[in-house]
Design a protein around this motif. Structure first.
Motif, PDB file in Angstrom:
ATOM      1  N   ALA A 126       0.836  -1.208   0.000  1.00 50.12           N
ATOM      2  CA  ALA A 126       0.000   0.000   0.000  1.00 50.12           C
ATOM      3  C   ALA A 126       0.866   1.251   0.000  1.00 50.12           C
ATOM      4  O   ALA A 126       0.574   2.212  -0.728  1.00 50.12           O
ATOM      5  CB  ALA A 126      -0.941  -0.008   1.198  1.00 50.12           C
ATOM      6  N   ASN A 127       1.923   1.250   0.793  1.00 48.82           N
ATOM      7  CA  ASN A 127       2.826   2.404   0.818  1.00 48.82           C
ATOM      8  C   ASN A 127       3.494   2.607  -0.538  1.00 48.82           C
ATOM      9  O   ASN A 127       3.606   3.733  -1.027  1.00 48.82           O
ATOM     10  CB  ASN A 127       3.896   2.235   1.896  1.00 48.82           C
ATOM     11  N   SER A 128       3.913   1.524  -1.162  1.00 50.12           N
ATOM     12  CA  SER A 128       4.548   1.607  -2.472  1.00 50.12           C
ATOM     13  C   SER A 128       3.579   2.178  -3.507  1.00 50.12           C
ATOM     14  O   SER A 128       3.942   3.061  -4.293  1.00 50.12           O
ATOM     15  CB  SER A 128       5.021   0.213  -2.903  1.00 50.12           C
ATOM     16  N   VAL A 131       3.053   5.952  -2.927  1.00 50.70           N
ATOM     17  CA  VAL A 131       4.192   6.762  -3.378  1.00 50.70           C
ATOM     18  C   VAL A 131       4.204   6.878  -4.898  1.00 50.70           C
ATOM     19  O   VAL A 131       4.481   7.954  -5.447  1.00 50.70           O
ATOM     20  CB  VAL A 131       5.526   6.168  -2.860  1.00 50.70           C
ATOM     21  N   LYS A 132       3.867   5.794  -5.591  1.00 48.96           N
ATOM     22  CA  LYS A 132       3.841   5.819  -7.063  1.00 48.96           C
ATOM     23  C   LYS A 132       2.786   6.767  -7.587  1.00 48.96           C
ATOM     24  O   LYS A 132       2.955   7.359  -8.654  1.00 48.96           O
ATOM     25  CB  LYS A 132       3.580   4.414  -7.604  1.00 48.96           C
ATOM     26  N   ARG A 133       1.690   6.934  -6.877  1.00 48.85           N
ATOM     27  CA  ARG A 133       0.590   7.799  -7.336  1.00 48.85           C
ATOM     28  C   ARG A 133       0.897   9.276  -7.167  1.00 48.85           C
ATOM     29  O   ARG A 133       0.289  10.124  -7.781  1.00 48.85           O
ATOM     30  CB  ARG A 133      -0.697   7.466  -6.582  1.00 48.85           C
ATOM     31  N   ARG A 134       1.794   9.617  -6.285  1.00 46.27           N
ATOM     32  CA  ARG A 134       2.088  11.044  -5.997  1.00 46.27           C
ATOM     33  C   ARG A 134       3.093  11.619  -6.942  1.00 46.27           C
ATOM     34  O   ARG A 134       3.890  11.333  -7.526  1.00 46.27           O
ATOM     35  CB  ARG A 134       2.584  11.193  -4.556  1.00 46.27           C
TER      36      ARG A 134
END
Length: 134
Positions: A126-128, A131-134
């Motif tokens: 979920a964290n990964s 981060v990819k979406r931002r």
């Protein structure tokens, strides 16, 4: 013009209610009637809460607690709530692992460790993704 028909409750709630009903059925097949009734009751209460939250005049908090989001704002609020739940779940799971290792047999400890490992994998994924979406 094509219109899509909305389900009576969210897909998440369909999965949750179905799981409780399946559990009630399996428990009834083992003739454990008290737990079968308990599981069925919880499932039906969940269904009732989801249907109640689907009303046009339902409050934000009602929709969030019932996992019946109406729009992107509801989804964003739910993400914040679930982030807190996730952190609490990790903390409680660490306590569970420690208690299982101290007081219970290897199988219970192994299940607790597997739960903690699964939560950590989900958290990292979920964290990964975030981060990819931002």
């Amino acid at each position: 013009m094509q219109t899509t028909k909305r389900l009576p409750i969210s897909t998440t709630n369909i999965a949750l209610v179905s799981t409780f009903v399946a559990g009630a059925t399996a428990t009834a097949l083992t003739q454990n009637w008290s737990f079968a009734v308990l599981l069925l009751t919880v499932g039906l209460c969940g269904l009732g809460a989801a249907l109640y939250a689907r009303r046009p005049n339902s409050r934000d908090i009602t929709r969030l607690n019932a996992i019946e989001y109406r729009d992107e704002r509801d989804r964003e609020l739910a993400k914040q709530g679930f982030a807190t739940v996730g952190a609490a779940a990790l903390i409680l799971t660490v306590f569970e692992v420690v208690l299982a290792l101290v007081f219970f047999n290897a199988l219970v400890a192994l299940i607790s460790c597997a739960q903690m490992f699964a939560l950590c994998i989900i958290w990292g994924t979920a964290n990964s993704n975030a981060v990819k979406r931002r």
